[in-house]
Design a protein around this motif. Structure first.
Motif, short mmCIF file in Angstrom:
data_model
loop_
_atom_site.label_atom_id
_atom_site.label_comp_id
_atom_site.label_asym_id
_atom_site.label_seq_id
_atom_site.Cartn_x
_atom_site.Cartn_y
_atom_site.Cartn_z
N PRO A 12 0.90 -1.23 0.01
CA PRO A 12 -0.06 -0.07 0.02
C PRO A 12 0.73 1.39 0.12
O PRO A 12 0.38 2.59 -0.21
CB PRO A 12 -0.84 -0.19 1.12
N LYS A 13 2.19 1.08 0.22
CA LYS A 13 2.84 2.42 0.26
C LYS A 13 4.22 2.05 -0.06
O LYS A 13 4.69 1.19 -0.32
CB LYS A 13 2.89 3.13 1.71
N TYR A 14 5.09 3.35 -0.30
CA TYR A 14 6.31 3.33 -0.84
C TYR A 14 7.29 2.96 0.21
O TYR A 14 7.94 3.79 0.87
CB TYR A 14 6.72 4.57 -1.22
N GLY A 15 7.57 1.51 0.70
CA GLY A 15 8.47 1.31 1.74
C GLY A 15 8.32 1.83 2.78
O GLY A 15 7.20 1.78 3.51
N LYS A 16 9.22 2.48 3.55
CA LYS A 16 9.22 3.31 4.73
C LYS A 16 8.45 4.75 4.58
O LYS A 16 8.47 5.55 5.57
CB LYS A 16 10.70 3.25 5.12
N ASP A 17 8.35 5.13 3.29
CA ASP A 17 7.99 6.51 3.03
C ASP A 17 6.46 6.29 3.02
O ASP A 17 5.87 5.43 2.38
CB ASP A 17 8.65 6.91 1.64
N ASN A 18 5.70 7.03 3.87
CA ASN A 18 4.32 7.08 4.06
C ASN A 18 3.55 7.84 2.75
O ASN A 18 2.71 8.68 3.23
CB ASN A 18 3.93 7.55 5.31
N ARG A 19 3.71 7.42 1.87
CA ARG A 19 3.08 7.83 0.49
C ARG A 19 2.36 6.64 -0.11
O ARG A 19 2.90 5.65 -0.19
CB ARG A 19 4.13 8.61 -0.49
N ALA A 20 1.06 7.02 -0.16
CA ALA A 20 0.18 5.72 -0.76
C ALA A 20 0.56 5.32 -2.14
O ALA A 20 0.98 6.18 -3.00
CB ALA A 20 -1.08 6.19 -0.94
N THR A 21 0.42 4.05 -2.40
CA THR A 21 0.54 3.46 -3.69
C THR A 21 -0.07 2.19 -3.73
O THR A 21 -1.12 2.03 -3.02
CB THR A 21 2.17 3.24 -3.98
N GLY A 22 0.23 1.18 -4.64
CA GLY A 22 -0.68 0.10 -4.92
C GLY A 22 -0.73 -0.12 -6.21
O GLY A 22 0.10 0.28 -7.16
N LEU A 23 -1.80 -0.81 -6.56
CA LEU A 23 -2.07 -1.07 -8.12
C LEU A 23 -2.57 0.16 -8.68
O LEU A 23 -3.23 1.00 -8.24
CB LEU A 23 -3.40 -2.09 -8.11
N TRP A 24 -2.00 0.18 -10.06
CA TRP A 24 -2.60 1.47 -10.93
C TRP A 24 -3.96 0.90 -11.16
O TRP A 24 -3.68 -0.07 -12.33
CB TRP A 24 -1.41 1.66 -12.06
N LEU A 25 -4.77 1.36 -11.18
CA LEU A 25 -6.37 0.51 -11.43
C LEU A 25 -6.29 0.45 -12.96
O LEU A 25 -6.77 -0.62 -13.39
CB LEU A 25 -7.25 1.34 -10.95
N GLY A 26 -6.12 1.42 -13.91
CA GLY A 26 -6.30 1.07 -15.23
C GLY A 26 -5.26 -0.10 -15.72
O GLY A 26 -5.66 -0.41 -16.81
N GLU A 27 -4.58 -0.35 -15.05
CA GLU A 27 -3.51 -1.50 -15.55
C GLU A 27 -4.20 -2.79 -15.58
O GLU A 27 -3.66 -3.66 -16.17
CB GLU A 27 -2.22 -1.40 -15.02
N THR A 28 -4.92 -2.94 -14.61
CA THR A 28 -5.94 -4.21 -14.32
C THR A 28 -7.23 -3.83 -15.46
O THR A 28 -7.57 -4.64 -16.34
CB THR A 28 -6.51 -4.36 -13.02
N THR A 29 -8.04 -2.78 -15.14
CA THR A 29 -9.12 -2.85 -16.00
C THR A 29 -9.26 -2.71 -17.42
O THR A 29 -9.94 -3.38 -18.40
CB THR A 29 -9.94 -1.32 -15.34
N HIS A 30 -8.29 -2.19 -17.98
CA HIS A 30 -8.15 -2.13 -19.23
C HIS A 30 -7.71 -3.51 -19.88
O HIS A 30 -8.25 -3.67 -21.31
CB HIS A 30 -6.94 -0.79 -19.97
N PHE A 31 -6.48 -3.88 -19.38
CA PHE A 31 -6.27 -5.40 -19.92
C PHE A 31 -7.52 -6.46 -19.85
O PHE A 31 -7.92 -7.07 -20.61
CB PHE A 31 -5.00 -5.75 -18.88
N TYR A 32 -8.18 -6.22 -18.49
CA TYR A 32 -9.07 -7.27 -18.23
C TYR A 32 -10.37 -6.90 -19.39
O TYR A 32 -10.76 -7.91 -19.82
CB TYR A 32 -9.70 -6.97 -16.83
N ASP A 33 -10.52 -5.70 -19.48
CA ASP A 33 -11.77 -5.47 -20.41
C ASP A 33 -11.40 -6.26 -21.89
O ASP A 33 -12.40 -6.76 -22.63
CB ASP A 33 -11.91 -3.97 -20.62
N GLU A 34 -10.19 -6.03 -22.19
CA GLU A 34 -9.79 -6.41 -23.71
C GLU A 34 -9.93 -8.07 -23.61
O GLU A 34 -10.40 -8.69 -24.48
CB GLU A 34 -8.43 -6.21 -23.87
#
Length: 229
Positions: A12-34
């Motif tokens: 959910p975040k950049y290692g010890k840096d408390n900046r949120a990350t995770g899945l980039w949603l479109g990288e699932t949805t656009h492939f999945y849709d295809e």
């Protein structure tokens, strides 16, 4: 018909840096849709199984495909809330594996033994290895049947060092995707930052950035359809 396996991050975040990350949603949805539009079945899995955090930045760039699937309760349930654990899967059930990106994958893809094993078994059984953006990090440790790195001397792409710099995350990631793909022997290629770009080398299909998952899906479907004729 064998299925396509989509891999997502649990980080959910950049290692010890408390900046949120995770899945980039479109990288699932656009492939999945295809791929589902072409009639292929899909399973979703992650290194730890269960919940997949979404990079909040990805919602800023969401389009109608992203919102269509994110608004779908069933999709959220099996693609984001309750992904399968990789170790519980049978690689022989799949004709292809697709590694999504988002910066979280840089922490949980490269050294995961189960992820390594299932990718190698799918490829060595005649299946396809596909990725987009930072998802190429999963390819780094894959080995072929001769004991060499799978990407050695293969045309390959992934998030560029320039894109990382433009994203202001160069100093927040454990490694740079472009640098590592090259270091592991890949013939790294790229186009302009944040423009759709996908390259294929045999049964390996990779996309450069968040603009590329749809085309990765399109190219994979074209290859799978050839096999099913």
């Amino acid at each position: 018909m064998k299925k396509i396996l989509i891999i997502e991050t649990n980080i959910p975040k950049y290692g010890k840096d408390n900046r949120a990350t995770g899945l980039w949603l479109g990288e699932t949805t656009h492939f999945y849709d295809e791929v589902i539009s072409a009639g292929y079945e899909v399973d979703f899995a992650s290194p730890s199984g269960g919940y997949v955090p979404i990079d909040p930045e990805s919602f800023k760039y969401a389009n109608e495909i992203d919102w269509k699937w994110y608004a779908d309760k069933n999709f959220r349930e099996f693609a984001l809330a309750n992904t399968k654990k990789i170790g519980d899967l049978n690689p022989l059930d799949y004709v292809a594996i697709y590694y999504t990106g988002g910066h979280g994958v840089l922490w949980d893809y490269p050294k995961n033994a189960e992820l390594k094993n299932i990718g190698e078994e799918i490829y060595n059984s005649g299946g396809f290895i596909t990725s987009v953006c930072h998802g190429a990090a999963a390819l780094l440790n894959l080995m072929n049947e001769e004991g060499e790195y799978l990407i050695k001397d293969k045309l390959i792409t992934g998030f560029t060092n320039e894109e990382e710099e433009l994203n202001k995350t160069t100093d927040k990631v454990p490694f740079l995707t472009e640098t590592e793909l090259t270091r592991y022997g890949g013939k790294y290629v790229k186009e302009a930052p944040f423009k759709e770009f996908v390259i294929q080398d045999g049964r390996i299909i990779t996309g450069q950035n968040p603009q590329s998952p749809k085309k990765v899906g399109t190219m994979l479907v074209q290859e799978l359809n050839k096999l099913n004729k």
